[in-house]
Design an enzyme around this catalytic site. Sequence first.
Site, PDB file in Angstrom:
ATOM      1  CB  SER A  54      -0.913   0.032   1.226  1.00 16.44           C
ATOM      2  OG  SER A  54      -1.618   1.261   1.282  1.00 16.44           O
ATOM      3  CB  THR A  59       8.675   0.575   3.297  1.00 17.58           C
ATOM      4  OG1 THR A  59       9.167   0.645   4.642  1.00 17.58           O
ATOM      5  CG2 THR A  59       9.693  -0.134   2.432  1.00 17.58           C
ATOM      6  CB  CYS A  60       4.485   1.231   0.007  1.00 17.75           C
ATOM      7  SG  CYS A  60       4.254  -0.408   0.734  1.00 17.75           S
ATOM      8  CB  ALA A  61       5.311   6.439   0.492  1.00 15.31           C
ATOM      9  CB  SER A  63       9.341   1.502  -3.198  1.00  8.89           C
ATOM     10  OG  SER A  63       7.944   1.414  -3.385  1.00  8.89           O
TER      11      SER A  63
END
Length: 168
Positions: A54, A59-61, A63
């Site tokens: 999500s 971490t997702c943001a 990436s």
Amino acid sequence: MATVTLKGNEIHTLGNLPENGSTAPAFSLVKNDLSTASLSDYAGKRVVLNIFPSVDTGTCAQSVRQFNEEAAELENTVVLCISKDLPFAQARFCGAEGIDNVEMLSDFRDGSFGEAYKLSFTDGPLQALLSRSVVVLDENGKVIYSEQVPETVDEPNYKAALEALADA
């Protein structure tokens, strides 16, 4: 089934990523404008699939930010950031962050991408979301690099993914 961890606790996915040298499974995902994007739309281009649970997690943001920065320098390459987030949330994030070198796609409708790439979590608190992974395809849709991040809260190996493009 593949095993990864989330903050040290084991969780599982449907299986293993496509192997290097194999043809990438076809997919149909939803763009931010609710239209459909398919792998065939990117024929003749190198494709980086940045896959994550999500965009609303740190971490997702990160990436997406990192690949957005790197994508500006890549020739004949498209970076697709794929999650099950609603396209509205993806668009909001990109607008707020000034993200414009990557394309956000969602697997929210039927989960077929997660099934085809064997990345859907089968248990744990992230069940049904996508495991953090990077898959790099050459111009012919062949897998030239893949990484399923062993610890979900960790970032992928950006350098290795981008070096696979340089070596292709």
